[in-house]
Design an enzyme around this catalytic site. Structure first.
Site, PDB file in Angstrom:
ATOM      1  CG  PHE A  28     -43.071  14.608  47.972  1.00 57.68           C
ATOM      2  CD1 PHE A  28     -44.444  14.708  47.822  1.00 57.68           C
ATOM      3  CD2 PHE A  28     -42.332  15.762  48.206  1.00 57.68           C
ATOM      4  CE1 PHE A  28     -45.078  15.936  47.882  1.00 57.68           C
ATOM      5  CE2 PHE A  28     -42.957  16.999  48.264  1.00 57.68           C
ATOM      6  CZ  PHE A  28     -44.333  17.087  48.103  1.00 57.68           C
TER       7      PHE A  28
ATOM      8  CG  ASP B 280     -40.695  15.928  51.076  1.00 56.03           C
ATOM      9  OD1 ASP B 280     -40.886  14.712  51.255  1.00 56.03           O
ATOM     10  OD2 ASP B 280     -39.974  16.370  50.167  1.00 56.03           O
TER      11      ASP B 280
ATOM     12  CG  ASP C 144     -37.343  10.598  48.798  1.00 57.41           C
ATOM     13  OD1 ASP C 144     -37.338  10.283  50.003  1.00 57.41           O
ATOM     14  OD2 ASP C 144     -36.859  11.665  48.376  1.00 57.41           O
TER      15      ASP C 144
END
Length: 306
Positions: A213, A283, A215
């Site tokens: 993800f 992650d 970010d």
């Protein structure tokens, strides 16, 4: 998900500001391949869970609002997750679709017990309204109906969310090419899988299709671990806490190169050990590493996507 992988790889091969260091990947994999800790999804105990549809409603609202905490130095993801959990424990109708469409900024603050305006507060409220409206219009008001409509496919869940909810359409243009990242749609699928431990609502036959993800934290961790290298200009911008515009080459490269690098790590671990490791697990490990290093400097971009 193949679009996310393919377009991230394209960015990595045309990148001007961020380099994926193959040697750095090999060194990191060599040092951790047999010791990547399994991080429990709710290891901090901050999430609501009742093993039923209400958990999905909670997670969908959580991931609707799960972006851009850094402008308020004291606000973080834990505040959002635990604040929403507490609100739901007090009132089980708090995330009903009709109520989501009516929240104001001050009411959202009150829900989270936050003493001042939230970063991008108007956007957060707009997205709550959007989610409430579309849940009511297309899914009988329930996030559980989205999950059930996807036939145990995480990839289908991500594409369904991106199709129905514009605020989850995390894609952008880079050097004339469209790039797909889908951070919040993917993290919802991963949250469902993690919360239900891969069973019931969380049973997905293709959870391996989910990428990391992209970010703020993961690129910073990958740079510290020698997997990503930045141009001197980008390095100075980040060290100087200067803002990087959403959709700029630098920002897209930071996110897409992170996805590409972790996919390379995942492939290398499998090749060397014969064990399949999920990007979701990598992650969680990278995120936990980043959170335990509060001095880590990350890039600063105002964005609703992460």
């Amino acid at each position: 998900m193949e679009e996310v992988r393919a377009t991230s790889a394209w960015v990595a091969s045309h990148s001007s500001h961020v380099t994926v260091d193959s040697e750095g990947i090999e060194k990191l994999v060599e040092s951790v391949e047999n010791s990547i800790p399994k991080v429990e999804w709710n290891y901090e105990g901050i999430h609501y869970f009742d093993n039923g549809p209400l958990t999905l409603q909670y997670l969908f609202v959580l991931d609707t609002l799960n972006f851009c905490f850094w402008p308020d130095k004291e606000l973080n993801y834990d505040d959002l997750a635990s604040g929403l959990k507490e609100a739901l424990e007090k009132d089980q109708t708090v995330f009903d679709a009709d109520r989501l469409q009516k929240y104001t900024g001050p009411e959202l603050r009150e829900l989270l017990k936050w003493p001042r305006p939230l970063p991008l507060e108007d956007e957060r409220v707009r997205l709550m309204h959007e989610v409430g409206f579309e849940l009511e219009r297309s899914f009988g008001g329930k996030a559980s109906n989205i999950v059930e409509s996807c036939g145990k496919s995480a990839a289908k869940l991500v594409s369904t969310i991106a199709r129905h909810f514009p605020g989850f359409r995390d894609h952008t243009m880079y050097k004339g090419h469209q790039v797909f990242l889908y951070k919040r749609a993917q993290i919802f699928a991963a949250d469902v899988w993690g919360a239900f431990k891969g069973e019931g609502y969380g049973e997905f036959s293709d959870v391996g299709s989910i990428t990391i993800f992209a970010d703020y934290i993961v690129p910073a961790v990958l740079q510290q671990l020698g997997v990503l290298r930045y141009s001197s200009n980008l390095d100075n911008i980040i060290k100087g806490n200067k803002e990087i515009g959403s959709g700029t080459e630098e920002e897209v490269e930071l996110r897409a190169c992170s996805i590409y690098a972790v996919e390379k790590m995942r492939d290398l671990i499998q090749k060397r050990t014969g064990k399949q490791v999920l990007s979701v697990e990598l992650d969680l490990w990278l995120w936990a590493y980043g959170i335990s290093n509060p001095s880590l400097q990350h890039h600063r971009t105002l964005s609703i996507y992460y």
